[in-house]
Design a protein around this motif. Sequence first.
Motif, short mmCIF file in Angstrom:
data_model
loop_
_atom_site.label_atom_id
_atom_site.label_comp_id
_atom_site.label_asym_id
_atom_site.label_seq_id
_atom_site.Cartn_x
_atom_site.Cartn_y
_atom_site.Cartn_z
N MET A 143 88.63 -40.73 -1.51
CA MET A 143 87.94 -41.53 -2.53
C MET A 143 88.14 -40.89 -3.90
O MET A 143 88.42 -41.58 -4.89
N GLU A 144 88.04 -39.56 -3.96
CA GLU A 144 88.25 -38.87 -5.22
C GLU A 144 89.70 -39.00 -5.68
O GLU A 144 89.96 -39.22 -6.88
N HIS A 145 90.65 -38.88 -4.76
CA HIS A 145 92.06 -39.00 -5.13
C HIS A 145 92.36 -40.37 -5.72
O HIS A 145 92.99 -40.48 -6.79
N LEU A 146 91.96 -41.42 -5.03
CA LEU A 146 92.25 -42.78 -5.49
C LEU A 146 91.54 -43.07 -6.81
O LEU A 146 92.11 -43.71 -7.70
N ALA A 581 82.35 -47.31 -2.88
CA ALA A 581 82.96 -46.41 -3.86
C ALA A 581 84.47 -46.53 -3.86
O ALA A 581 85.12 -46.30 -4.89
N PHE A 582 85.07 -46.90 -2.73
CA PHE A 582 86.52 -47.06 -2.68
C PHE A 582 87.00 -48.23 -3.54
O PHE A 582 88.17 -48.27 -3.92
N TYR A 593 78.19 -46.61 -9.77
CA TYR A 593 78.19 -45.39 -8.96
C TYR A 593 79.53 -45.28 -8.23
O TYR A 593 79.78 -46.03 -7.29
N ARG A 594 80.37 -44.34 -8.66
CA ARG A 594 81.73 -44.24 -8.14
C ARG A 594 81.95 -43.00 -7.27
O ARG A 594 83.01 -42.88 -6.64
N GLY A 595 81.00 -42.11 -7.24
CA GLY A 595 81.11 -40.91 -6.41
C GLY A 595 80.07 -40.92 -5.31
O GLY A 595 79.07 -41.65 -5.38
N PHE A 596 80.30 -40.10 -4.29
CA PHE A 596 79.40 -40.09 -3.14
C PHE A 596 78.15 -39.24 -3.35
O PHE A 596 77.12 -39.50 -2.75
N PHE A 652 78.80 -39.25 5.33
CA PHE A 652 77.89 -38.16 5.68
C PHE A 652 77.07 -37.69 4.48
O PHE A 652 76.06 -37.01 4.65
N THR A 653 77.48 -38.07 3.28
CA THR A 653 76.75 -37.65 2.08
C THR A 653 75.51 -38.50 1.83
O THR A 653 74.73 -38.19 0.92
N TYR A 654 75.31 -39.55 2.61
CA TYR A 654 74.20 -40.48 2.36
C TYR A 654 72.85 -39.81 2.59
O TYR A 654 72.63 -39.11 3.59
N ASP A 655 71.95 -40.02 1.63
CA ASP A 655 70.57 -39.55 1.72
C ASP A 655 69.67 -40.74 1.38
O ASP A 655 69.68 -41.23 0.26
#
Length: 687
Positions: A143-146, A581-582, A593-596, A652-655
Motif C-alpha cells: 500500500m505504501e509502495h503504490l 487505502a489501496f 485517510y491513505r495510510g493504515f 492487522f493495523t485496525y483498532d
Amino acid sequence: MWDQFFIAYAFGAVALFLPGVLLFKAIGLKWAEAVAAAPLAMCAALPVLAILYGKVGIPCSFANTFLLLIMVGFLAMAARMGIRAKWRKRIGSGSIALQRVVSCRRDVVLLLGFAAFGIIATGYVFVLNLDGAASFVQEYDNMEHLSRIRTFASSGDWSCFAQAYYVVGGDSSIPFALSSNFYPSAWHAFAAMLVSTLGIPVAVSANVVNALFVSLVFPCGIWWLLKGVFGDDWKIVACGILCAFAFAAFPWKLTWWGPIFPNMAALCLFPISAATFIALLRDREPVSRRISFAAVFALGLIAMLLMQPNAVFTCGVFLVPFCIRRIWTAPLLKTTGASSGKARAAVGVAVFSAFVVVVWAFAFNLPIMAPTVEFSWGSFAGKSQAIANVLLLSFRETPAQPVLGALVIVGAAHMIRSGKGRWAVASYAIMCLMYIVSASTDGAIKQVLTGFWYTDPMRLAANAAISGIPLACMGLLVSIRSFAKIFARWCSRGLPSARMRTGSVVFMAMLAAVLLYYPNFAVQGIGSVQTGIGAARTSLEAAYSTSADNVLNPEEREFLQKVQEVAGSELVVNEPNDGSAFAYGISGLNLYYRGFDGYGGSNETEASRLIRLHLNKMGEDPSVRDALDAIGAAYVLQLDQGDDDRSNRYFFTYDEAVWAGIDAVDDGTPGLETVLSEGDMRLYRIV
C-alpha cells in the motif's frame, strides 16, 4: 493492459541501460562491462536529480531526467571518441578497436545468454503468474509502495524526502502536520517516471519495474560477479545461466513476500557493485581502468543507498573475505623473506579487520539507523533446524531444494580444495551464519550482527542465496563433468569421443535445468511434492490473485471503480483498514485517510480526530460538521459496513476504538445521503 506492460518494459529497459552504457563506455569500460554496470548510473542519478529538483521546486519529468542523462552520456561518448581519434592519429593504430571487440566476444555472448535466460525465467515464474498486468499484492508494505508512486507521479516530486501519501504544502485535506524525512525511494522514482511518461497505471508500473530488475539487472550483475570470482574460466561462468535463478529465496521470494520491492531491487544491484570492486583491485589493471572502476563502484554505493541501504552492508559483508585475501597476497607485503612477509600480511589483515569492526560499530550507533537496528524479528527455529534449513536451502516458508543444496556443498568443497574462489566460500559461510543467528537466537548479538537487515531472516536468506550462486556454479560444473564422463563411457557406440563428450555435457546440462526448475508435481499414493521454483510460482499466483477473497475482494474493487466515477476528484472520507487505502495508489481516488496507522498522535489535526471518532454524530455536533467543511469532504466511503467478523476484512493495523465514528455511520445517519449501495458497501454524499 498487457500491451502497456510490454511497451513499458521495453521503454524501461532502454531507460535503465542506455545512459549508463554511454557513460561507462566513455570512461573506458569494455562493452560487456558497460552493459552490466549500466543500471547503476540510472539508479544513482535519478534519485539524486530528484532530490536536487525537489530542493529548488522543479518538478521531475521525462525531459529533465532520462533525456538529460542521455544527453550527458552522448556528450561523454563524443569526448571519448575525440580523444581516441587524436591518440590513434599519433600512433597510427587503426585495428585496436577491432581487436578489443574480438577479445570480448565471449563475454558479450555470455552476457546475452544471462539476459536471455533472465527474461525466460522471469516470464515463467513471475509474469505468467500475475493475474493481469495491473494485479498487485495486498499487503501493508505494498500500500505504501503504490501510494508513493502515485504521489510522485502526480506531484512531480520524486525525491527521497517527499511524502508517500500527501503533497507537503499545508493543504487542509491532510490529516497530519507533515514533515520531510528521508526514505530511500529510487525504486519508486523509476516507477513514477514510467507512470508520468507513458501514462500507465501505477500497479502496472510496479510490476514492470520488478520484472526489469529481476530479468535484466540481476543476471547482468551475476555474470560480472562470477567473472570476478572465477576470472576467465568461462565454463564456470556459463553455469551461472542456470544457477542464478534457481534459488527460491532470491529473487523469487521477494517478488511477493513483504512485499519489500525496493530491497529486492537493491539486492539486484549488489552483484554489480561487488563485481566492480573486485575489478578495481584486480591484478595488472591500468590506472585509468582502476579509476573508472572506482567511479562506477561509487555510483553503485549511491544507488544502493538510495534504493535500500542494507544492500550496502550486504555488499560489504560479501567483500570482506575478498579484501582479506587481497591483503594476504599483496605483493608489497611479500617483498622480503617468507616469514617476515607473512607477518606483515597478518598485521595488514588485523588492521583491516579492526577497521571493519570500527565502521560496523559506528554505523550501528548512528541515530538515523536506530529504527532499523533496534527492530527485531523473533526467532522461529532451533539451531539444528536453522543449519538444516541452510543445507537444504529451505530458509523460511520455502520448500527444500536438495539438488541445489547438494550443488552448493559440492561447489564449496571443490573451491576449498582447489583454491579457486576460496574467499567466496567464506562470504557464503558468513551470510549463512548471520541467517542462523537471526533464525535461532534473540538478544544483543543478533541485533549487532543482523540489525542492519531488521534481523529479518527473509532478507538474510536472500543475501545467502545470492552469495551461494558462485558455489552452485562450481558444483554444477563439477557434477556435469563427472556425470558426463560416466555417461559417455556407458553410452559410447563407436562414436568419436569428442562428439560423445559434447553430447553428454549437453544432456547433463538439460537434466540439471529440469531438476532445478521443475514445477510442483504429485506422486500417486504418496501425495503432492513442492519444488522450490514450483512453490514460488504458486505463491506468486496466490499473492497476485484478483479473484481471491482478500481484504479488498473483487466485489469491493468493482465498487471502488464506481466510486471513482461518482466522486471524481472530490475528497472522500474513509476507514483505510477495510482495504480502501489501496484505492489511492491503484486509481488515484482522493481519499482523506491513505495510510493504515499513525493516528492519534500529536501531529494529527483536530479536524481529523473529530471525524475519526465522531463522524456518526455530524447531525448533532456542529464541530464535526465544521471539521468536514474545513477539509472540503464531499463523500463518506465504507466497504464493510457493520461487519462483525473483521479478521479477513481488515488489516492487522485496525483498532476499533480509533475508527469508532466512521464505523458507526449507517443509512440513517443525519447529514448523509446514500449514493451507492451494494451489500455491505456504501458511498454517502455529505449534504
